[in-house]
Design an enzyme around this catalytic site. Structure first.
Site, short mmCIF file in Angstrom:
data_model
loop_
_atom_site.label_atom_id
_atom_site.label_comp_id
_atom_site.label_asym_id
_atom_site.label_seq_id
_atom_site.Cartn_x
_atom_site.Cartn_y
_atom_site.Cartn_z
N ALA A 7 0.81 -1.22 0.00
CA ALA A 7 0.00 0.00 0.00
C ALA A 7 0.85 1.27 0.00
O ALA A 7 0.34 2.36 0.26
CB ALA A 7 -0.95 0.00 1.20
N CYS A 8 2.13 1.14 -0.31
CA CYS A 8 3.05 2.29 -0.33
C CYS A 8 3.01 2.96 -1.70
O CYS A 8 2.83 2.31 -2.73
CB CYS A 8 4.47 1.79 -0.03
SG CYS A 8 5.73 3.08 -0.05
N GLY A 9 3.22 4.26 -1.72
CA GLY A 9 3.31 5.00 -2.97
C GLY A 9 4.46 4.54 -3.85
O GLY A 9 4.46 4.75 -5.06
#
Length: 165
Positions: A39-41
């Protein structure tokens, strides 16, 4: 620098499927060890990490992914769901391990080793975010690192890998 730095080969880790993996199995290979999070950019770097692996597929090179929820709760998935996310969304075929902690007193021993000059003999750099990359030479020594904003396919990363191969 210590006289006889330890090598990453002393460690074992669990693959995402629960099987034990001795990191000594990677002896003679250049490794890029990365803490990943779905869920990290920076998650699109998973695709670039696989492309980097493919770029050097004829060489002794491997990418190792270690999911971590240490930064902003950005790895909410568990087990096979992490593997499925990486494979389905980004075509990841490189080894992905079980979710671990990568910083602080409860950090996995592999990450304590990677980030501590006292333990690895070469560099001091603990992850400050997801997708922190450690470069390990064919002798199992930690020789460099790249911050999360350094893309896996950057000329800086590719040149350093080529030099070690």
């Amino acid at each position: 620098m210590t006289e006889n730095p330890q090598r990453i080969y002393q460690f074992n880790a669990k693959l995402i499927n629960g099987k034990d993996k001795n990191l000594a199995d990677y002896q003679g290979k250049v490794l890029l060890v990365v803490n990943i999070a779905s869920a990290c950019g920076f998650a699109p770097q998973l695709k670039e990490l696989q492309e980097l692996k493919d770029l050097f597929k004829e060489e002794e090179f491997e990418v190792l992914g270690f999911p971590s929820n240490d930064f902003g709760g950005q790895e909410p998935l568990e087990g096979e769901a992490i593997h499925d996310f990486c494979e389905v969304n980004y075509g990841v075929k490189f080894p992905v391990f079980e979710k671990i902690m990568v910083r602080g007193e409860h950090a996995n021993p592999i990450y304590k080793f990677l980030g501590s000059k006292e333990l690895n003999g070469h560099i001091k750099s603990t992850p400050r975010w997801n997708f922190h990359k450690y470069l390990v030479n064919k002798n199992g020594e930690v020789v460099d690192y790249f911050y999360p904003f350094t893309k896996p396919l950057s000329s800086k990363v590719k040149k350093k890998i080529q030099r070690l191969l």
